[in-house]
Scaffold this motif. Structure first.
Motif: not given
Length: 263
Positions: A1-10, A23-28, A35-39
């Motif tokens: 399996p490979q991690r799904i890369e999640v990005r969060i726009a402002g 807050r969204i980063l903390r939830a994920l 893996r979640a990162r801010a964009l």
């Protein structure tokens, strides 16, 4: 399996410290399979425009821009949206790098959104995680394997949250959760061994449509009707249910003025 890369726009209306992205980063954070990162980019719509004609143009334009960001970041799904006035609700939209099948069940499209209170309570974290997984169209077999492993367990954890939503949610927030959980149910059911979840999803869509009107949210309302129609048609195909087939036809017919083929 490979991690799904999640990005969060402002979000344009966010505070200077970007507390809603945080807050969204903390939830994920530390969730299995992602893996979640801010964009660091803001993708926004002009809410002052005509709800049907201009949003039907604005949303695909924003989506093309967002997919460009995802490609450059080699990421799979973008969480974006807006904080409409008076600033008490955050509207989250989900944009997968790979486009969804227009014929498949549980389509998020570009209009289905999750509306939560700003700085939403921790019980919504499990729900958000399941929705992010369900909205992702995998870009590789390794990521498809991640969805097969993680999505059923995520739904199992999120469903009790859905069944006991806080009473202080607005009608619009509750309707958006109904529509999103219906999509999660269907995407999970489409996996190997996913079961037959159509009846639960039909109930959830109908609950959402009781609270969303064409006048207030025309594109989202139309997409919900389209998703309900797909479900009812599948139900009729399986059991020869004429009543379900007629209900599917009604759903498609009512959705057509808002989401015709060219849109």
């Amino acid at each position: 399996p490979q991690r799904i890369e999640v990005r969060i726009a402002g979000f344009a209306a966010d505070s200077e410290d970007g507390k809603n992205v945080t807050r969204i980063l903390r939830a994920l954070d530390k969730r299995r399979g992602i893996r979640a990162r801010a964009l660091g980019e803001i993708l926004e719509l002009d809410d002052g425009q005509d709800l049907i004609d201009d949003l039907a143009t604005q949303i695909p334009t924003a989506a093309a821009r967002g997919r460009g960001w995802l490609a450059r970041a080699n990421a799979d799904i973008l969480i974006w949206g807006e904080i409409p006035l008076p600033g008490t609700t955050i509207r989250l939209r989900f944009l997968s790098r790979n486009e969804e099948s227009e014929d498949g069940p549980g389509m998020f499209g570009l209009a289905i959104s999750l509306n939560l209170p700003v700085d939403f309570a921790p019980e919504f974290d499990d729900l958000l995680y399941a929705i992010v997984l369900a909205a992702t169209v995998p870009t590789s077999e390794g990521k498809a394997m991640t969805l097969r492993e993680c999505l059923p367990k995520a739904l199992e954890t999120a469903f009790p949250v859905y069944r006991q939503l806080p009473s202080d949610l607005t009608t619009r927030e509750k309707a958006s959760v109904d529509a999103c959980i219906a999509n999660v149910i269907l995407r999970t059911g489409a996996l190997p061994g996913g079961g037959d979840p159509q009846n639960e999803a039909i109930v959830a869509y109908r609950s959402a449509l009781e609270s969303v009107t064409r006048e207030d949210e025309p594109l989202e309302w139309g997409l919900m009707l389209r998703n309900l129609g797909v479900l009812l048609q599948a139900q009729a195909d399986r059991g020869g249910d004429v009543e379900a087939l007629e209900a599917a036809a009604d759903a498609f017919r009512n959705a057509l003025p808002v989401i015709p083929r060219e849109r």
